[in-house]
Design a protein around this motif. Structure first.
Motif: not given
Length: 141
Positions: A21-44
């Motif tokens: 869970g700790i590894v998945a949390t860090i990975t999910n945070l990196i994925f989410t921040v990176t994906y949102r910054s690339i796509t500029q998706f901040y609506e949801f």
């Protein structure tokens, strides 16, 4: 004081789930921040840091507990556990997207990618990391 003790299968499973869970949390945070910054998706904002941290860790600990029951009480438990993780991951993705569909008619593509991405990370680590850590408990103890 001697703190060395033999871990039970349940404690190793829960610790494997927590570490996963700790590894998945860090990975999910990196994925989410990176994906949102690339796509500029901040609506949801339902997929935010709090949801990712608590949801990921709780799901992974639950996977660790389920791993214990599958391995301890069933023949070929690891194989059945992995099948269960795949089925539950697919069900969570479908349910998450369908629940959003009840609120909003058109579901943005970016939202679908966020849901699928975060759940695949959790499911993938639960699929492979929990059984690995269970067998190699020196890493988590």
């Amino acid at each position: 004081m001697n703190y060395d003790y033999q871990q039970s299968d349940l404690s190793r499973s829960i610790l494997a789930g927590l570490f996963s869970g700790i590894v998945a949390t860090i990975t999910n945070l990196i994925f989410t921040v990176t994906y949102r910054s690339i796509t500029q998706f901040y609506e949801f904002n339902a997929i935010d840091i709090t949801t990712i941290v608590f949801g990921t860790i709780l799901l992974s600990i639950a996977c660790g507990a389920m791993f214990y029951f599958f391995v301890h009480y069933l023949n070929k438990g690891i194989m059945l556990y992995r099948i269960m993780v795949v089925i539950v991951t697919i069900a969570i993705v479908i349910t998450g997207i369908n629940l959003r569909h009840t609120i909003q008619d058109v579901i943005p593509y970016e939202f679908r990618v966020l849901v699928i991405g975060t759940q695949v990370i959790i499911g993938g680590l639960a699929l492979f990391l929990i059984p690995y850590l269970f067998r190699h408990d020196k890493i988590i103890s």
